[in-house]
Design a protein around this motif. Sequence first.
Motif, PDB file in Angstrom:
ATOM      1  N   GLU A 112       3.930   6.245 -14.857  1.00 18.15           N
ATOM      2  CA  GLU A 112       4.203   4.865 -15.295  1.00 18.15           C
ATOM      3  C   GLU A 112       5.395   4.281 -14.542  1.00 18.15           C
ATOM      4  O   GLU A 112       5.383   3.105 -14.155  1.00 18.15           O
ATOM      5  N   GLU A 113       6.401   5.105 -14.326  1.00 16.55           N
ATOM      6  CA  GLU A 113       7.582   4.655 -13.579  1.00 16.55           C
ATOM      7  C   GLU A 113       7.211   4.335 -12.126  1.00 16.55           C
ATOM      8  O   GLU A 113       7.685   3.356 -11.552  1.00 16.55           O
ATOM      9  N   LEU A 114       6.333   5.142 -11.548  1.00 16.26           N
ATOM     10  CA  LEU A 114       5.867   4.896 -10.176  1.00 16.26           C
ATOM     11  C   LEU A 114       5.118   3.563 -10.093  1.00 16.26           C
ATOM     12  O   LEU A 114       5.357   2.769  -9.166  1.00 16.26           O
ATOM     13  N   ILE A 115       4.252   3.306 -11.045  1.00 12.73           N
ATOM     14  CA  ILE A 115       3.504   2.044 -11.057  1.00 12.73           C
ATOM     15  C   ILE A 115       4.467   0.865 -11.120  1.00 12.73           C
ATOM     16  O   ILE A 115       4.320  -0.120 -10.389  1.00 12.73           O
ATOM     17  N   GLN A 116       5.496   0.969 -11.982  1.00 10.57           N
ATOM     18  CA  GLN A 116       6.461  -0.128 -12.138  1.00 10.57           C
ATOM     19  C   GLN A 116       7.335  -0.302 -10.897  1.00 10.57           C
ATOM     20  O   GLN A 116       7.542  -1.412 -10.420  1.00 10.57           O
ATOM     21  N   LYS A 163       4.434  -7.244   3.348  1.00 12.27           N
ATOM     22  CA  LYS A 163       4.982  -7.840   4.584  1.00 12.27           C
ATOM     23  C   LYS A 163       6.461  -7.529   4.823  1.00 12.27           C
ATOM     24  O   LYS A 163       7.224  -8.383   5.234  1.00 12.27           O
ATOM     25  N   ASN A 164       6.864  -6.271   4.570  1.00 11.32           N
ATOM     26  CA  ASN A 164       8.261  -5.899   4.824  1.00 11.32           C
ATOM     27  C   ASN A 164       8.411  -4.983   6.039  1.00 11.32           C
ATOM     28  O   ASN A 164       9.469  -4.406   6.253  1.00 11.32           O
ATOM     29  N   GLY A 165       7.337  -4.850   6.814  1.00 13.10           N
ATOM     30  CA  GLY A 165       7.399  -4.032   8.018  1.00 13.10           C
ATOM     31  C   GLY A 165       7.195  -2.538   7.774  1.00 13.10           C
ATOM     32  O   GLY A 165       7.346  -1.736   8.698  1.00 13.10           O
ATOM     33  N   LYS A 166       6.880  -2.161   6.538  1.00 14.77           N
ATOM     34  CA  LYS A 166       6.660  -0.753   6.209  1.00 14.77           C
ATOM     35  C   LYS A 166       5.262  -0.589   5.617  1.00 14.77           C
ATOM     36  O   LYS A 166       4.775  -1.482   4.923  1.00 14.77           O
ATOM     37  N   SER A 167       4.677   0.543   5.846  1.00 12.89           N
ATOM     38  CA  SER A 167       3.378   0.852   5.247  1.00 12.89           C
ATOM     39  C   SER A 167       3.525   0.925   3.729  1.00 12.89           C
ATOM     40  O   SER A 167       4.368   1.661   3.216  1.00 12.89           O
ATOM     41  N   ASP A 168       2.694   0.149   3.014  1.00 14.31           N
ATOM     42  CA  ASP A 168       2.727   0.191   1.545  1.00 14.31           C
ATOM     43  C   ASP A 168       2.488   1.623   1.056  1.00 14.31           C
ATOM     44  O   ASP A 168       3.132   2.075   0.117  1.00 14.31           O
ATOM     45  N   TRP A 169       1.540   2.301   1.698  1.00 18.67           N
ATOM     46  CA  TRP A 169       1.185   3.666   1.286  1.00 18.67           C
ATOM     47  C   TRP A 169       2.414   4.572   1.315  1.00 18.67           C
ATOM     48  O   TRP A 169       2.692   5.299   0.361  1.00 18.67           O
ATOM     49  N   MET A 170       3.144   4.501   2.426  1.00 16.19           N
ATOM     50  CA  MET A 170       4.314   5.372   2.566  1.00 16.19           C
ATOM     51  C   MET A 170       5.458   4.934   1.656  1.00 16.19           C
ATOM     52  O   MET A 170       6.260   5.762   1.232  1.00 16.19           O
ATOM     53  N   GLU A 171       5.513   3.645   1.325  1.00 13.83           N
ATOM     54  CA  GLU A 171       6.503   3.204   0.335  1.00 13.83           C
ATOM     55  C   GLU A 171       6.187   3.823  -1.024  1.00 13.83           C
ATOM     56  O   GLU A 171       7.098   4.242  -1.742  1.00 13.83           O
ATOM     57  N   VAL A 172       4.900   3.897  -1.365  1.00 11.74           N
ATOM     58  CA  VAL A 172       4.494   4.537  -2.619  1.00 11.74           C
ATOM     59  C   VAL A 172       4.866   6.014  -2.579  1.00 11.74           C
ATOM     60  O   VAL A 172       5.443   6.556  -3.536  1.00 11.74           O
ATOM     61  N   VAL A 173       4.554   6.674  -1.460  1.00 11.68           N
ATOM     62  CA  VAL A 173       4.860   8.104  -1.313  1.00 11.68           C
ATOM     63  C   VAL A 173       6.363   8.342  -1.447  1.00 11.68           C
ATOM     64  O   VAL A 173       6.791   9.244  -2.178  1.00 11.68           O
ATOM     65  N   ASP A 174       7.163   7.538  -0.763  1.00  7.50           N
ATOM     66  CA  ASP A 174       8.622   7.712  -0.835  1.00  7.50           C
ATOM     67  C   ASP A 174       9.136   7.506  -2.261  1.00  7.50           C
ATOM     68  O   ASP A 174      10.009   8.250  -2.732  1.00  7.50           O
ATOM     69  N   THR A 175       8.595   6.510  -2.946  1.00  6.33           N
ATOM     70  CA  THR A 175       8.996   6.266  -4.332  1.00  6.33           C
ATOM     71  C   THR A 175       8.598   7.447  -5.205  1.00  6.33           C
ATOM     72  O   THR A 175       9.379   7.912  -6.045  1.00  6.33           O
ATOM     73  N   ALA A 176       7.372   7.935  -5.005  1.00  4.64           N
ATOM     74  CA  ALA A 176       6.894   9.081  -5.792  1.00  4.64           C
ATOM     75  C   ALA A 176       7.781  10.304  -5.560  1.00  4.64           C
ATOM     76  O   ALA A 176       8.144  11.001  -6.513  1.00  4.64           O
ATOM     77  N   LYS A 177       8.138  10.555  -4.331  1.00  4.22           N
ATOM     78  CA  LYS A 177       9.012  11.701  -4.028  1.00  4.22           C
ATOM     79  C   LYS A 177      10.364  11.541  -4.709  1.00  4.22           C
ATOM     80  O   LYS A 177      10.929  12.516  -5.216  1.00  4.22           O
ATOM     81  N   SER A 178      10.878  10.313  -4.747  1.00  7.83           N
ATOM     82  CA  SER A 178      12.183  10.095  -5.395  1.00  7.83           C
ATOM     83  C   SER A 178      12.098  10.343  -6.904  1.00  7.83           C
ATOM     84  O   SER A 178      13.107  10.599  -7.546  1.00  7.83           O
ATOM     85  N   LEU A 179      10.883  10.286  -7.454  1.00  2.76           N
ATOM     86  CA  LEU A 179      10.674  10.542  -8.882  1.00  2.76           C
ATOM     87  C   LEU A 179      10.372  12.011  -9.170  1.00  2.76           C
ATOM     88  O   LEU A 179      10.180  12.393 -10.328  1.00  2.76           O
ATOM     89  N   GLY A 180      10.291  12.822  -8.116  1.00  2.00           N
ATOM     90  CA  GLY A 180      10.062  14.250  -8.311  1.00  2.00           C
ATOM     91  C   GLY A 180       8.662  14.742  -7.968  1.00  2.00           C
ATOM     92  O   GLY A 180       8.363  15.921  -8.142  1.00  2.00           O
ATOM     93  N   PHE A 181       7.798  13.854  -7.487  1.00  5.25           N
ATOM     94  CA  PHE A 181       6.460  14.265  -7.090  1.00  5.25           C
ATOM     95  C   PHE A 181       6.481  14.930  -5.714  1.00  5.25           C
ATOM     96  O   PHE A 181       7.305  14.579  -4.863  1.00  5.25           O
ATOM     97  N   ASP A 182       5.566  15.856  -5.509  1.00  9.71           N
ATOM     98  CA  ASP A 182       5.262  16.396  -4.185  1.00  9.71           C
ATOM     99  C   ASP A 182       4.013  15.671  -3.707  1.00  9.71           C
ATOM    100  O   ASP A 182       3.136  15.327  -4.519  1.00  9.71           O
TER     101      ASP A 182
END
Length: 191
Positions: free
Chosen positions: A55-59, A132-151
Amino acid sequence: MLSALTGSTLLVIGAALLLLFLLPRLDQAFQTRTSHTKEVPMPTSLHPVVDDKKEELIQKTADKGITIVITDGFRSEEEQDRLYEQGRSKEGDVVTNVKGGGSYHNYGLAIDFALKKKNGEVIWDMKRDGNKNGKSDWMEVVDTAKSLGFDWGGDWASFKDYPHLQMDFDLSIRELKRGERPQVKALAEEK
């Protein structure tokens, strides 16, 4: 009499004495290891910590202008077996290399995600920059998920699973199969 014994005879006697000494200890060690097998029911939903982090990742991704969809979460062993058959004995592409009981999804410790476009279309485009921030949305999700403790399954050496995110809580599949489970109280204190 000792001088009459050959070196190989002494070696055999020494090995036999060593075995007599070690066997009880080996048996005890084996019983200790196997006694940890617990008869516990399989989970039937996402682990509470994984669910909260989902839920935190979605938000957090929504705050970045990225909408994600959780395409899979908890998966029963039967569902896992059906997925395993896909691309093998059933039509479709291979999507998993593990049978039921061999996936972190089966223990409520994994989720899969995809991106959702404004028109509602669900996509798995790892290069898309919808915000449109110059970064892949997918990798932004991955980076956020990793910061939350996901592998991330994309970091695996083989069979990269790019939509896959998991929290293993330092438990291997082997340990989970033996009945080990993450402790909710201890994990809640870590948050």
